[in-house]
Motif scaffolding. Structure first.
Motif, PDB file in Angstrom:
ATOM      1  N   SER A  95      35.452   6.841 116.228  1.00  0.00           N
ATOM      2  CA  SER A  95      34.713   5.449 116.094  1.00  0.00           C
ATOM      3  C   SER A  95      36.020   4.459 116.475  1.00  0.00           C
ATOM      4  CB  SER A  95      34.169   5.134 114.641  1.00  0.00           C
ATOM      5  OG  SER A  95      35.230   5.337 113.637  1.00  0.00           O
ATOM      6  N   SER A  96      35.678   3.066 116.478  1.00  0.00           N
ATOM      7  CA  SER A  96      36.794   2.173 116.565  1.00  0.00           C
ATOM      8  C   SER A  96      36.207   1.049 115.721  1.00  0.00           C
ATOM      9  CB  SER A  96      36.959   1.611 118.125  1.00  0.00           C
ATOM     10  OG  SER A  96      35.769   1.205 118.464  1.00  0.00           O
ATOM     11  N   GLN A  97      36.785  -0.096 115.380  1.00  0.00           N
ATOM     12  CA  GLN A  97      36.467  -1.183 114.598  1.00  0.00           C
ATOM     13  C   GLN A  97      35.314  -1.967 115.188  1.00  0.00           C
ATOM     14  OE1 GLN A  97      39.855  -4.049 113.961  1.00  0.00           O
ATOM     15  NE2 GLN A  97      38.814  -4.691 112.023  1.00  0.00           N
ATOM     16  N   ASN A  98      34.465  -1.824 114.120  1.00  0.00           N
ATOM     17  CA  ASN A  98      33.112  -2.830 114.514  1.00  0.00           C
ATOM     18  C   ASN A  98      32.285  -2.196 115.673  1.00  0.00           C
ATOM     19  OD1 ASN A  98      33.992  -4.967 112.527  1.00  0.00           O
ATOM     20  ND2 ASN A  98      35.334  -5.981 114.019  1.00  0.00           N
ATOM     21  N   GLN A  99      32.382  -0.976 115.779  1.00  0.00           N
ATOM     22  CA  GLN A  99      31.476  -0.217 116.647  1.00  0.00           C
ATOM     23  C   GLN A  99      30.902   0.686 116.405  1.00  0.00           C
ATOM     24  OE1 GLN A  99      34.849  -0.483 119.765  1.00  0.00           O
ATOM     25  NE2 GLN A  99      33.185  -0.994 121.305  1.00  0.00           N
ATOM     26  N   ASN A 100      29.893   1.107 116.871  1.00  0.00           N
ATOM     27  CA  ASN A 100      29.004   2.339 116.335  1.00  0.00           C
ATOM     28  C   ASN A 100      29.841   3.581 116.567  1.00  0.00           C
ATOM     29  OD1 ASN A 100      26.693   0.695 115.652  1.00  0.00           O
ATOM     30  ND2 ASN A 100      25.874   0.971 117.913  1.00  0.00           N
ATOM     31  N   SER A 101      29.604   4.635 115.590  1.00  0.00           N
ATOM     32  CA  SER A 101      30.333   5.990 115.562  1.00  0.00           C
ATOM     33  C   SER A 101      29.709   6.775 116.392  1.00  0.00           C
ATOM     34  CB  SER A 101      30.484   6.228 114.105  1.00  0.00           C
ATOM     35  OG  SER A 101      31.287   5.390 113.283  1.00  0.00           O
ATOM     36  N   VAL A 102      30.263   7.888 116.756  1.00  0.00           N
ATOM     37  CA  VAL A 102      30.039   8.798 117.583  1.00  0.00           C
ATOM     38  C   VAL A 102      30.301  10.234 116.799  1.00  0.00           C
ATOM     39  CG1 VAL A 102      29.929  10.409 119.803  1.00  0.00           C
ATOM     40  CG2 VAL A 102      30.307   7.757 119.655  1.00  0.00           C
ATOM     41  N   TYR A 103      28.983  11.003 116.450  1.00  0.00           N
ATOM     42  CA  TYR A 103      29.215  12.277 115.780  1.00  0.00           C
ATOM     43  C   TYR A 103      29.271  13.649 116.407  1.00  0.00           C
ATOM     44  CZ  TYR A 103      28.885   9.520 111.555  1.00  0.00           C
ATOM     45  OH  TYR A 103      29.238   8.829 110.278  1.00  0.00           O
ATOM     46  N   LEU A 104      30.090  14.393 116.425  1.00  0.00           N
ATOM     47  CA  LEU A 104      29.980  15.752 117.278  1.00  0.00           C
ATOM     48  C   LEU A 104      29.937  16.954 116.501  1.00  0.00           C
ATOM     49  CD1 LEU A 104      31.721  13.339 119.167  1.00  0.00           C
ATOM     50  CD2 LEU A 104      32.524  15.534 120.326  1.00  0.00           C
ATOM     51  N   ASN A 105      29.260  17.825 116.962  1.00  0.00           N
ATOM     52  CA  ASN A 105      29.385  19.173 116.656  1.00  0.00           C
ATOM     53  C   ASN A 105      30.677  19.906 116.826  1.00  0.00           C
ATOM     54  OD1 ASN A 105      29.420  22.043 116.239  1.00  0.00           O
ATOM     55  ND2 ASN A 105      27.247  22.258 116.703  1.00  0.00           N
ATOM     56  N   PRO A 106      31.604  19.999 115.774  1.00  0.00           N
ATOM     57  CA  PRO A 106      32.875  20.237 116.194  1.00  0.00           C
ATOM     58  C   PRO A 106      33.273  21.674 116.782  1.00  0.00           C
ATOM     59  CG  PRO A 106      32.513  20.625 113.725  1.00  0.00           C
ATOM     60  CD  PRO A 106      31.404  19.940 114.235  1.00  0.00           C
ATOM     61  N   TYR A 107      32.170  22.586 116.684  1.00  0.00           N
ATOM     62  CA  TYR A 107      32.329  23.783 117.362  1.00  0.00           C
ATOM     63  C   TYR A 107      31.989  23.843 118.799  1.00  0.00           C
ATOM     64  CZ  TYR A 107      32.343  24.814 112.395  1.00  0.00           C
ATOM     65  OH  TYR A 107      32.835  24.935 111.003  1.00  0.00           O
ATOM     66  N   THR A 108      31.047  23.004 119.212  1.00  0.00           N
ATOM     67  CA  THR A 108      30.516  23.069 120.460  1.00  0.00           C
ATOM     68  C   THR A 108      30.973  21.621 121.295  1.00  0.00           C
ATOM     69  OG1 THR A 108      28.423  22.071 119.920  1.00  0.00           O
ATOM     70  CG2 THR A 108      28.576  24.474 119.828  1.00  0.00           C
ATOM     71  N   LYS A 109      31.269  20.681 120.775  1.00  0.00           N
ATOM     72  CA  LYS A 109      31.863  19.515 121.140  1.00  0.00           C
ATOM     73  C   LYS A 109      30.526  18.671 121.598  1.00  0.00           C
ATOM     74  CE  LYS A 109      36.065  20.570 120.450  1.00  0.00           C
ATOM     75  NZ  LYS A 109      35.662  22.084 120.179  1.00  0.00           N
ATOM     76  N   GLU A 110      29.262  19.034 121.329  1.00  0.00           N
ATOM     77  CA  GLU A 110      28.155  18.423 121.531  1.00  0.00           C
ATOM     78  C   GLU A 110      27.923  17.349 120.688  1.00  0.00           C
ATOM     79  OE1 GLU A 110      23.381  19.209 121.126  1.00  0.00           O
ATOM     80  OE2 GLU A 110      24.665  20.717 120.478  1.00  0.00           O
TER      81      GLU A 110
END
Length: 515
Positions: A95-110
């Motif tokens: 994430s970065s300030q005042n922006q939507n967060s992006v979530y990833l599967n840490p094993y596949t990077k999906e």
């Protein structure tokens, strides 16, 4: 230990009266607080995006994927924040300030699709634990209840010590008195930890605006705005640079950071001026050998590297932090048990259950003394207590059912879920007054709890389309543990339902007059 008869009488009365005042609030706080000890498990169970297999070997996010995410989501390169997978949340968050967060599967990077996901269950449970569900005064009430519990613990110990050996022997013949006393003594360290920290956090947070207003001539209401820049000072953003450079890979920078700060458990990475000439990478977390003083949320320690060369620019150690931050970190760690493994959580969960039994026995001791009285409000309080202390159990199951039953995309979904939760809780209150037989009330609560918890398990399996044995075989341990626990709880309440008729003790509290 000597104490005169009059003071002994007043101390006993104070212990009883304040106990009745605090028991309901602290019972609710302890009930939901005991559940939220497993908050990481509950969140993993209620969020479909966390239902990914961890069979693959975990590797740090590669820079190519990071660059792609920053570019496609137009993240602000002034400060890119990466939260690494942890016991609290196994997903990788960018994430970065005042922006939507992006979530990833840490094993596949999906990149994970959240689909309007929100941790409804764990959030409401936590609100009920802290009193945040009651506007303005809820947090203060829980702080006061925690303070009263400290008094009850101290006064209980004094009363135990001043009672004569003969009196204690007579009281020990009463099963509920004996174990109310024994549990109270055993739980002394537990009460000190959770009631003291709860009182401090509850009263401090709820009254902080008063101190802020009085110290700023009523200009500022938030105490965080006053003390934040001092004890929670953030790293200043770097000056803008136009020249772009390719930094070292994060895995290489992390290796350098761990080599220079081996005792640091990295929880978060901040990249300032990403891919620019003066870029810096900050690795922060807690000390592996001192989690209490270096909480990754309240008092994080860090090491700062030059993103291009890997040179160590700054190293923040425990000695460099303010004493206030160390104190707050200790209180936060003691109360929330952050980053602690499963075994510690199980121990505190068992202690929480014992605390609930201790409070229940305390109420029963008072209720038994009033059996000979023909006052209607004793009967009313008993019925109210059944709904409050036991009715909350099936109501909790209904909340979990609603989480899976109401579509994630529904407008005002959270309001509907919370509203129906309170309605269901109220139903058990009304039923407790309508039904004349105490045993029938208990049977209805136990049977409905059994059915509702089993239904909760089935709805989770239907919604996620993953069977129980598939959860286990896919190494989805948190989700498997919650589903298995739901089945065990459902069976336990069905067993209690079948045994209610043999509870002769309940006959004492059968309705004796019209109320």
């Amino acid at each position: 230990m000597k104490i005169d008869k009059l003071n002994n009488k007043y101390l006993t009365r104070a212990h009883t009266v304040l106990g009745l005042i605090a028991i309901f609030l602290f019972y609710i706080s302890t009930y939901f607080g005991t559940i939220t000890i497993f908050k990481p498990y509950i969140q993993a169970w209620e969020l479909p995006s966390t239902h990914f297999s961890s069979d693959a070997k975990f590797e740090q996010i590669i820079d190519l994927k990071l660059y792609q995410i920053v570019r496609e989501n137009k993240l602000n390169v002034k400060n890119i924040e990466i939260e690494l997978p942890s016991f609290k949340d196994e997903r990788l968050k960018i994430s970065s300030q005042n922006q939507n967060s992006v979530y990833l599967n840490p094993y596949t990077k999906e990149i994970l699709n959240l689909n309007n996901e929100y941790p409804t269950i764990s959030t409401l449970f936590n609100k009920l634990h802290t009193g945040a569900n009651i506007p303005y005064i809820g947090l203060t009430l829980m702080g006061v209840a925690s303070s009263i519990m400290l008094f009850l613990m101290i006064s209980g110990l004094i009363l135990y010590l001043v009672k004569s050996e003969k009196t204690n022997e007579n009281h020990n013949k009463n099963f509920r008195f004996k174990w109310h006393k024994n549990f109270g003594i055993i739980l002394t360290p537990y009460v000190i930890i959770f009631a003291l920290t709860g009182a401090f956090l509850g009263l401090m947070l709820s009254t902080s605006s008063v101190y802020a207003l009085s110290n700023t001539n009523f200009e500022k209401q938030s105490i965080r705005a006053l003390v934040g820049p001092i004890i929670f000072k953030q790293k200043a953003l770097l000056e803008d640079k136009n020249k772009r450079v390719k930094p070292l890979q994060l895995s290489k920078l992390e290796e350098i950071a761990q080599k220079n700060y081996p005792e640091l458990k990295i929880r978060k990475i901040n990249i300032y001026n990403y891919r620019l000439e003066n870029s810096q990478t900050v690795f922060s977390g807690y000390l592996k050998n001192n989690r209490a003083l270096s909480s990754s949320r309240i008092n994080p320690l860090s090491i700062t590297l030059d993103s291009k060369t890997g040179e160590v620019l700054e190293k923040k150690e425990l000695e460099d932090t303010h004493m206030i931050k160390k104190t707050l970190s200790t209180f936060y760690w003691l109360h929330f048990q952050t980053d602690e493994p499963l075994l510690i959580r199980i121990i505190f969960f068992i202690l929480g259950i014992v605390m609930l039994i201790c409070l229940l026995f305390g109420y029963l001791l008072w209720a038994e003394k009033k059996l000979s009285s023909d006052y209607g409000y004793y009967e009313i309080l008993n019925r109210f207590s059944i709904a409050l202390l036991l009715g909350i159990i099936p109501a909790s199951a209904i909340l979990m059912i609603l989480h899976w039953l109401i579509p994630f995309s529904m407008f005002d979904r959270i309001i509907w879920i919370e509203g129906l939760f309170y309605v269901s809780w109220s139903f058990y209150l009304f039923y407790s007054f309508k039904e004349t037989s105490i045993k029938k009330i208990f049977k209805m609560i136990f049977l409905s709890s059994s059915i509702l918890f089993m239904l909760t398990f089935l709805l989770h399996e239907m919604h996620t389309d993953i069977l129980l044995f598939e959860l286990f075989s896919s190494n989805l341990t948190k989700q498997f543990a919650i589903d298995l626990l739901l089945i065990i709880i459902a069976c336990l309440f069905y067993f209690l339902y079948k045994r209610v008729d043999s509870f002769s003790y309940l006959e004492k509290f059968e309705r004796r007059s019209n109320v």
